[in-house]
Motif scaffolding. Structure first.
Motif, short mmCIF file in Angstrom:
data_model
loop_
_atom_site.label_atom_id
_atom_site.label_comp_id
_atom_site.label_asym_id
_atom_site.label_seq_id
_atom_site.Cartn_x
_atom_site.Cartn_y
_atom_site.Cartn_z
N GLU A 51 6.43 -9.34 -2.49
CA GLU A 51 6.28 -10.66 -1.87
C GLU A 51 6.26 -11.77 -2.92
O GLU A 51 6.76 -12.88 -2.69
N ARG A 52 5.70 -11.47 -4.11
CA ARG A 52 5.56 -12.47 -5.15
C ARG A 52 6.79 -12.57 -6.06
O ARG A 52 7.23 -13.67 -6.40
N GLU A 53 7.33 -11.40 -6.45
CA GLU A 53 8.40 -11.38 -7.45
C GLU A 53 9.74 -10.85 -6.94
O GLU A 53 10.73 -10.84 -7.66
N ARG A 54 9.75 -10.36 -5.70
CA ARG A 54 10.96 -9.78 -5.11
C ARG A 54 11.52 -8.63 -5.97
O ARG A 54 12.70 -8.51 -6.21
N ARG A 55 10.62 -7.77 -6.43
CA ARG A 55 11.02 -6.58 -7.16
C ARG A 55 10.12 -5.41 -6.76
O ARG A 55 9.01 -5.61 -6.24
N THR A 56 10.60 -4.19 -7.00
CA THR A 56 9.85 -2.99 -6.62
C THR A 56 9.09 -2.44 -7.82
O THR A 56 9.66 -2.28 -8.90
N VAL A 57 7.81 -2.19 -7.63
CA VAL A 57 7.00 -1.56 -8.68
C VAL A 57 7.40 -0.09 -8.75
O VAL A 57 7.46 0.59 -7.72
N THR A 58 7.66 0.42 -9.93
CA THR A 58 8.08 1.82 -10.08
C THR A 58 6.85 2.74 -10.19
O THR A 58 5.74 2.28 -10.53
N ARG A 59 7.10 3.99 -9.94
CA ARG A 59 6.03 4.98 -10.08
C ARG A 59 5.54 5.05 -11.54
O ARG A 59 4.34 5.23 -11.78
N ILE A 60 6.44 4.92 -12.48
CA ILE A 60 6.05 4.97 -13.90
C ILE A 60 5.07 3.85 -14.22
O ILE A 60 4.06 4.06 -14.91
N GLU A 61 5.35 2.64 -13.70
CA GLU A 61 4.43 1.51 -13.90
C GLU A 61 3.05 1.82 -13.32
O GLU A 61 2.02 1.51 -13.91
N GLN A 62 3.06 2.44 -12.15
CA GLN A 62 1.79 2.73 -11.50
C GLN A 62 1.05 3.88 -12.18
O GLN A 62 -0.18 3.92 -12.16
N GLN A 63 1.77 4.79 -12.81
CA GLN A 63 1.13 5.84 -13.58
C GLN A 63 0.40 5.25 -14.79
O GLN A 63 -0.69 5.69 -15.15
N VAL A 64 1.01 4.24 -15.42
CA VAL A 64 0.37 3.55 -16.53
C VAL A 64 -0.89 2.84 -16.05
O VAL A 64 -1.95 2.88 -16.69
N TRP A 65 -0.78 2.17 -14.88
CA TRP A 65 -1.95 1.49 -14.30
C TRP A 65 -3.08 2.48 -14.04
O TRP A 65 -4.25 2.22 -14.37
N LEU A 66 -2.75 3.64 -13.47
CA LEU A 66 -3.76 4.64 -13.13
C LEU A 66 -4.45 5.17 -14.39
O LEU A 66 -5.67 5.36 -14.40
N LYS A 67 -3.68 5.38 -15.43
CA LYS A 67 -4.24 5.87 -16.70
C LYS A 67 -5.25 4.88 -17.27
O LYS A 67 -6.32 5.27 -17.76
N GLU A 68 -4.93 3.59 -17.19
CA GLU A 68 -5.83 2.55 -17.68
C GLU A 68 -7.07 2.43 -16.79
O GLU A 68 -8.19 2.23 -17.27
N ALA A 69 -6.84 2.54 -15.47
CA ALA A 69 -7.96 2.41 -14.52
C ALA A 69 -8.99 3.52 -14.71
O ALA A 69 -10.20 3.30 -14.49
N LYS A 70 -8.56 4.68 -15.13
CA LYS A 70 -9.47 5.82 -15.34
C LYS A 70 -10.52 5.53 -16.41
O LYS A 70 -11.62 6.07 -16.38
N LYS A 71 -10.16 4.68 -17.36
CA LYS A 71 -11.06 4.40 -18.47
C LYS A 71 -12.35 3.70 -18.03
O LYS A 71 -13.39 3.83 -18.67
N THR A 72 -12.26 2.98 -16.91
CA THR A 72 -13.42 2.20 -16.45
C THR A 72 -13.98 2.67 -15.10
O THR A 72 -15.00 2.14 -14.66
N ASP A 73 -13.30 3.64 -14.47
CA ASP A 73 -13.74 4.10 -13.13
C ASP A 73 -14.11 5.57 -13.18
O ASP A 73 -13.27 6.44 -13.36
N GLU A 74 -15.41 5.87 -13.02
CA GLU A 74 -15.87 7.26 -13.11
C GLU A 74 -15.38 8.10 -11.93
O GLU A 74 -15.20 9.32 -12.08
#
Length: 378
Positions: A51-74
């Motif tokens: 809706e904001r950028e008219r592009r599709t987020v890839t699974r690879i991008e989301q895997q990077v996000w998940l890896k970073e999120a793990k550092k702060t979420d038990e």
């Protein structure tokens, strides 16, 4: 038919009941909620980015996000990495299916967010010693969960690729193993050829005159289902009594599902072991269930599931499954080939040209077989 030697790799699912203890069940439920959060967050990211950028987020991008999120979420650190990563593959598949439907002009059905209790399974994508899941001392070892009691009521043949741990609506836990195995057929099934006409009055009529009666599992339990549904609707939302009523209704649906699958498995197995060639109609079941008067009966019969079972079991048994165009099979006389129009309510085929009299469904089954033999000979 002559002898043939062929090799075919197939994937089969084996389903077994799990019995986690209270601590394991509590942990599995937490994992399901965490996976639900990952799914909904990943879905929201894709929606907002488009809706904001008219592009599709890839699974690879989301895997990077998940890896970073793990550092702060038990909670994210608690679950196995395979299980968490697999959620992102589900989101990707949901969008791939959405875009496919858009491309084909079907009703798109945009991927939906999962409400509480709507995320029902987790997947370990690797199986074996030292991996996410394995067998140990007759139990199922799930990494970070421990040894879970499992009822292995039959032997698993092949290589286990993945295991899905799921909780059904009645609160029971199951393990579903995706198993890859190689089928080697040294001898074709030399049984007779048969045509099969699927129906609602009868489950199926065969060209040799035999009939498979329709068990109507849903119809037989309909009164009990309606009573259980009414009982559920009267309970206060969030109360213990409502949860008990919900589980009672879920058990009824599970019973119907299990009865139907047992029937379909037995009938499909009997057919592939008896006949060397099985001729069936190419049925557009998705289109047929749009008829609201027949949708419930069609779903109750389970034609789609039955055809899928016939297909893979025929391959295993060395039998051939031939699908033909159903056009004209009910109206044409199997004896002389003349067109004999009849209403759906007319259950007997009477040919004024050659005098053939027989069940209309058996007549259709014979025409289906004729079409299949013609295809084989072409």
């Amino acid at each position: 038919m002559s002898s043939v030697t062929s090799s075919l790799k197939v994937t089969r699912n084996y389903k077994f009941r799990l019995y986690p203890n209270k601590e394991q069940e509590s942990q599995l439920l937490r994992w399901l909620e965490t996976c639900r959060w990952i799914y909904n967050t990943a879905l929201a990211q894709r929606k907002e980015t488009w809706e904001r950028e008219r592009r599709t987020v890839t699974r690879i991008e989301q895997q990077v996000w998940l890896k970073e999120a793990k550092k702060t979420d038990e909670h994210l650190r608690e679950i196995h990495s395979q299980v968490a990563q697999e959620v992102l593959f589900r989101v990707e598949r949901a969008f791939a299916a959405f875009f496919r439907r858009v491309k084909n002009g079907e009703t798109p059905g945009y991927p939906r967010f999962k409400g509480r209790g709507r995320y029902k399974s987790i997947t370990f994508t690797q199986f074996g010693e030292g991996k996410g899941a394995s067998f140990q001392d007759g139990k199922l070892r799930l990494s970070k969960i421990g040894l879970v009691k499992i009822k292995l009521h039959r032997e698993i043949h092949g290589t286990i690729k993945t295991v899905i741990v799921k909780r059904d609506a009645a609160g029971k836990w199951w393990a579903v193993f995706a198993v890859e195995k190689e089928l080697t057929q040294s001898q074709a099934n030399n049984g007779p050829a048969v045509g099969l006409d699927a129906g609602l009055e009868k489950f199926a009529a065969l060209s040799d005159g035999s009939i498979i009666e329709n068990p109507r599992h849903l119809r037989k339990t309909e009164k009990r289902l309606k009573h259980a549904q009414r009982n559920l609707s009267r309970k206060v939302k969030g109360s213990r009594n409502r949860e008990k009523a919900r589980q009672k209704l879920a058990r009824l649906h599970a019973k119907i599902h299990n009865q139907r699958r047992d029937f379909l498995h037995k009938q499909s197995r009997r057919l592939v072991e008896t006949y060397g060639l099985i001729a069936v109609e190419k049925l557009n079941i998705k289109g047929m269930v749009k008829n609201h008067r027949l949708a419930k009966s069609i779903s109750d019969a389970g034609w789609g599931e039955f055809m899928a079972m016939l297909e893979y079991k025929a391959a295993e048994a060395g039998a051939r499954l031939v699908k033909v165009n159903p056009s004209g099979t009910s109206q044409e006389c199997s004896g002389c080939g003349m067109d004999v129009p009849k209403e759906l309510s007319e259950r007997t085929h009477y040919c004024p040209y050659c005098g053939l009299i027989l069940d209309r469904d058996v007549n259709a089954a014979r025409n289906i077989l004729k079409k299949a033999l013609a295809l084989e000979a072409a």
